[in-house]
Design a protein around this motif. Structure first.
Motif, PDB file in Angstrom:
ATOM      1  N   UNK A  82      29.276  36.129  57.693  1.00 39.20           N
ATOM      2  CA  UNK A  82      28.033  36.700  57.181  1.00 39.20           C
ATOM      3  C   UNK A  82      28.123  36.799  55.665  1.00 39.20           C
ATOM      4  N   UNK A  83      27.075  36.410  54.959  1.00 38.28           N
ATOM      5  CA  UNK A  83      27.035  36.631  53.516  1.00 38.28           C
ATOM      6  C   UNK A  83      25.623  37.000  53.086  1.00 38.28           C
ATOM      7  N   UNK A  84      25.533  37.619  51.917  1.00 39.94           N
ATOM      8  CA  UNK A  84      24.260  38.107  51.395  1.00 39.94           C
ATOM      9  C   UNK A  84      24.135  37.713  49.928  1.00 39.94           C
ATOM     10  N   UNK A  85      23.023  37.091  49.566  1.00 37.08           N
ATOM     11  CA  UNK A  85      22.769  36.727  48.175  1.00 37.08           C
ATOM     12  C   UNK A  85      21.303  36.994  47.842  1.00 37.08           C
ATOM     13  N   UNK A  86      21.010  37.003  46.570  1.00 41.15           N
ATOM     14  CA  UNK A  86      19.629  37.136  46.098  1.00 41.15           C
ATOM     15  C   UNK A  86      19.048  35.764  45.804  1.00 41.15           C
ATOM     16  N   UNK A  87      17.737  35.626  46.007  1.00 36.42           N
ATOM     17  CA  UNK A  87      17.024  34.439  45.571  1.00 36.42           C
ATOM     18  C   UNK A  87      16.861  34.506  44.043  1.00 36.42           C
ATOM     19  N   UNK A  88      17.196  33.415  43.372  1.00 36.59           N
ATOM     20  CA  UNK A  88      17.091  33.348  41.925  1.00 36.59           C
ATOM     21  C   UNK A  88      16.354  32.083  41.513  1.00 36.59           C
ATOM     22  N   UNK A  89      15.893  32.067  40.264  1.00 34.69           N
ATOM     23  CA  UNK A  89      15.155  30.895  39.811  1.00 34.69           C
ATOM     24  C   UNK A  89      15.307  30.698  38.309  1.00 34.69           C
ATOM     25  N   UNK A  90      15.277  29.443  37.903  1.00 35.12           N
ATOM     26  CA  UNK A  90      15.149  29.060  36.500  1.00 35.12           C
ATOM     27  C   UNK A  90      14.820  27.574  36.425  1.00 35.12           C
ATOM     28  N   UNK A  91      14.241  27.171  35.324  1.00 27.51           N
ATOM     29  CA  UNK A  91      14.049  25.757  34.976  1.00 27.51           C
ATOM     30  C   UNK A  91      14.339  25.611  33.494  1.00 27.51           C
ATOM     31  N   UNK A  92      15.266  24.749  33.151  1.00 24.80           N
ATOM     32  CA  UNK A  92      15.590  24.494  31.754  1.00 24.80           C
ATOM     33  C   UNK A  92      14.519  23.617  31.135  1.00 24.80           C
ATOM     34  N   UNK A  93      14.003  24.040  29.999  1.00 29.02           N
ATOM     35  CA  UNK A  93      13.047  23.201  29.281  1.00 29.02           C
ATOM     36  C   UNK A  93      13.707  21.874  28.899  1.00 29.02           C
ATOM     37  N   UNK A  94      12.895  20.835  28.817  1.00 29.86           N
ATOM     38  CA  UNK A  94      13.407  19.537  28.376  1.00 29.86           C
ATOM     39  C   UNK A  94      13.767  19.612  26.896  1.00 29.86           C
ATOM     40  N   UNK A  95      14.787  18.857  26.478  1.00 33.49           N
ATOM     41  CA  UNK A  95      15.605  17.936  27.291  1.00 33.49           C
ATOM     42  C   UNK A  95      16.765  18.671  27.953  1.00 33.49           C
ATOM     43  N   UNK A  96      17.341  18.050  28.987  1.00 30.39           N
ATOM     44  CA  UNK A  96      18.482  18.643  29.681  1.00 30.39           C
ATOM     45  C   UNK A  96      19.809  18.198  29.069  1.00 30.39           C
ATOM     46  N   UNK A  97      19.753  17.357  28.068  1.00 28.17           N
ATOM     47  CA  UNK A  97      20.996  16.929  27.406  1.00 28.17           C
ATOM     48  C   UNK A  97      21.095  17.531  26.012  1.00 28.17           C
ATOM     49  N   UNK A  98      22.319  17.680  25.558  1.00 30.76           N
ATOM     50  CA  UNK A  98      22.613  17.987  24.168  1.00 30.76           C
ATOM     51  C   UNK A  98      23.598  16.909  23.728  1.00 30.76           C
ATOM     52  N   UNK A  99      23.081  15.912  23.046  1.00 30.69           N
ATOM     53  CA  UNK A  99      23.916  14.781  22.673  1.00 30.69           C
ATOM     54  C   UNK A  99      24.422  14.057  23.902  1.00 30.69           C
ATOM     55  N   UNK A 100      25.746  13.958  24.019  1.00 34.26           N
ATOM     56  CA  UNK A 100      26.372  13.223  25.114  1.00 34.26           C
ATOM     57  C   UNK A 100      26.820  14.132  26.261  1.00 34.26           C
ATOM     58  N   UNK A 101      26.200  15.300  26.381  1.00 31.16           N
ATOM     59  CA  UNK A 101      26.445  16.193  27.509  1.00 31.16           C
ATOM     60  C   UNK A 101      25.099  16.488  28.162  1.00 31.16           C
ATOM     61  N   UNK A 102      25.005  16.310  29.482  1.00 33.26           N
ATOM     62  CA  UNK A 102      23.743  16.501  30.178  1.00 33.26           C
ATOM     63  C   UNK A 102      23.953  17.437  31.366  1.00 33.26           C
ATOM     64  N   UNK A 103      22.940  18.262  31.653  1.00 33.96           N
ATOM     65  CA  UNK A 103      22.969  19.208  32.765  1.00 33.96           C
ATOM     66  C   UNK A 103      22.103  18.694  33.905  1.00 33.96           C
ATOM     67  N   UNK A 104      22.605  18.835  35.133  1.00 31.20           N
ATOM     68  CA  UNK A 104      21.857  18.416  36.319  1.00 31.20           C
ATOM     69  C   UNK A 104      22.028  19.453  37.421  1.00 31.20           C
ATOM     70  N   UNK A 105      21.208  19.328  38.473  1.00 31.61           N
ATOM     71  CA  UNK A 105      21.315  20.227  39.612  1.00 31.61           C
ATOM     72  C   UNK A 105      20.990  21.663  39.222  1.00 31.61           C
ATOM     73  N   UNK A 106      21.658  22.619  39.885  1.00 28.18           N
ATOM     74  CA  UNK A 106      21.372  24.026  39.642  1.00 28.18           C
ATOM     75  C   UNK A 106      21.648  24.456  38.204  1.00 28.18           C
ATOM     76  N   UNK A 107      22.445  23.715  37.482  1.00 27.75           N
ATOM     77  CA  UNK A 107      22.669  24.043  36.074  1.00 27.75           C
ATOM     78  C   UNK A 107      21.383  23.908  35.270  1.00 27.75           C
TER      79      UNK A 107
END
Length: 376
Positions: free
Chosen positions: A266-291
């Protein structure tokens, strides 16, 4: 010639492993680091909609997923009455195409194992219990120092390390992740023969009580309640709380409740939300998925969005010859608005329940099905 020769992926969840597999299968050298010591995943099961299954097929793991999971094409709606009366049976949209199921349930740990086995098969080098401690990039690459003291240089770093992404923080990217006002109890256990699809019970003392078959002999069950601090409960108290909440629901829930005996399931968590504004990259590093984007599981699209990020990113990196602004603009055009729309729809469904508003659920679901039926 691809835009990158070697890539570091940070995070061994859906987005990270799928990105690594797609890139390695197309000839890119990929290292994947995962801070956890093994593939065991928090939670119990996952519901994968058809568009997620389409991407799993593109990864070359559909046969393994099909064998390990439990597919269905209809969702049931039941009443919170003494009989668990079925009040509606709703055919689910086949967003992955007519030759795939509408949905499939699967244990999270089993899905992780299937994807990591595929990663090893295509040559991804995976290191568990490891993450980075420093990123230093220039116009030509990223120098990475790891927690085990080693170091290397990569053409690109993919941050797929979840809602609390360390990669995101290392880049100095501020993103507010907020609770939406709901918490979810989840349990994992044996599947009664009466459970052959997802059924949802609306009403009663909780917002939703439901379950999803995850294999021939397993399921995960869940109850969604208003957010509250449950952190002080012992494992035995958590089990007792979920059992107590479930007593308002009947039909197959009576069989499920009888199997709720192990606090570790059994586990318990809260529902959370976010959306990163574009762009999702900073130079040669990019974020995907829940990040980059996360949402409550009200339309079960979180896993699908992560897998879509992976396939689009890998396609662009291997179809184009330069890691330039044109590539990042193409990635943004194909991912940002689509992911934002799914997150907003998920949040809207949750808010309607919080506000006890009878919104146009069928219309909203049709619009998301129409969107996700088209490949990313």
């Amino acid at each position: 010639m691809p835009a990158v020769d070697n890539v570091l992926v940070v995070g061994g969840g859906l987005a990270g492993t799928a990105t690594a597999v797609h890139l390695a299968a197309r000839g890119v050298a990929v290292d994947l680091v995962e801070i956890k010591p093994d593939v065991a995943a928090l939670g119990s099961g996952i519901t994968l909609q058809g568009n997620a299954l389409r991407e799993l097929r593109s990864l070359g793991v559909w046969e393994q997923v099909q064998a390990a999971g439990y597919a269905f094409d209809v969702t049931g709606i039941r009443a919170p009455d003494p009989f668990g009366t079925v009040v509606a049976e709703i055919p689910d949209a086949k967003t992955g195409g007519p030759d795939l199921p509408a949905a499939l349930g699967m244990p999270r740990a089993e899905l992780a194992r299937v994807l990591l086995d595929r990663a090893a098969e295509v040559g991804v080098k995976v290191r568990f219990g490891t993450t980075f401690t420093e990123l230093a990039q220039d116009d030509a690459g990223v120098d990475v120092t790891f927690s085990d003291g080693s170091a290397d240089r990569y053409d690109l770093v993919v941050g797929a390390d979840g809602v609390r992404s360390w990669t995101r923080r290392a880049l100095g990217v501020h993103l507010e992740t907020r609770s939406i006002g709901m918490g979810i109890w989840r349990s994992f256990g044996p599947r009664p023969a009466s459970v052959t699809r997802t059924d949802l019970y609306y009403g009663g003392p909780s917002f939703i009580a439901g379950y999803c078959p995850t294999s021939e002999d397993s399921l995960y069950a869940y109850i969604v309640e208003p957010t509250q601090d449950r952190s002080g409960l012992t494992p035995d108290e958590q089990l007792a709380t979920m059992r107590q909440l479930s007593e308002a629901y009947h039909g197959p829930w009576d069989e499920i409740r009888a199997t709720l005996t192990d606090p570790a399931r059994v586990n318990y968590t809260w529902f959370e939300t976010h959306v990163l504004d574009a762009p999702w990259n900073r130079g040669r590093v990019v974020l995907v998925g829940d990040a980059a984007h996360t949402c409550p599981p009200t339309i079960a699209q979180g896993g699908a969005m992560a897998l879509e990020d992976a396939v689009v990113l890998a396609e662009l990196l291997t179809a184009r010859s330069a890691l330039d602004q044109e590539l990042w603009d193409a990635f943004t055009a194909r991912r940002h608005e689509r992911a934002r729309t799914v997150v907003e729809a998920s949040n809207t469904l949750a808010q309607w329940q919080l506000d006890h508003v009878q919104g146009d659920v069928p219309g909203l679901m049709r619009s998301i099905a129409a969107l996700t039926s088209q490949p990313a």
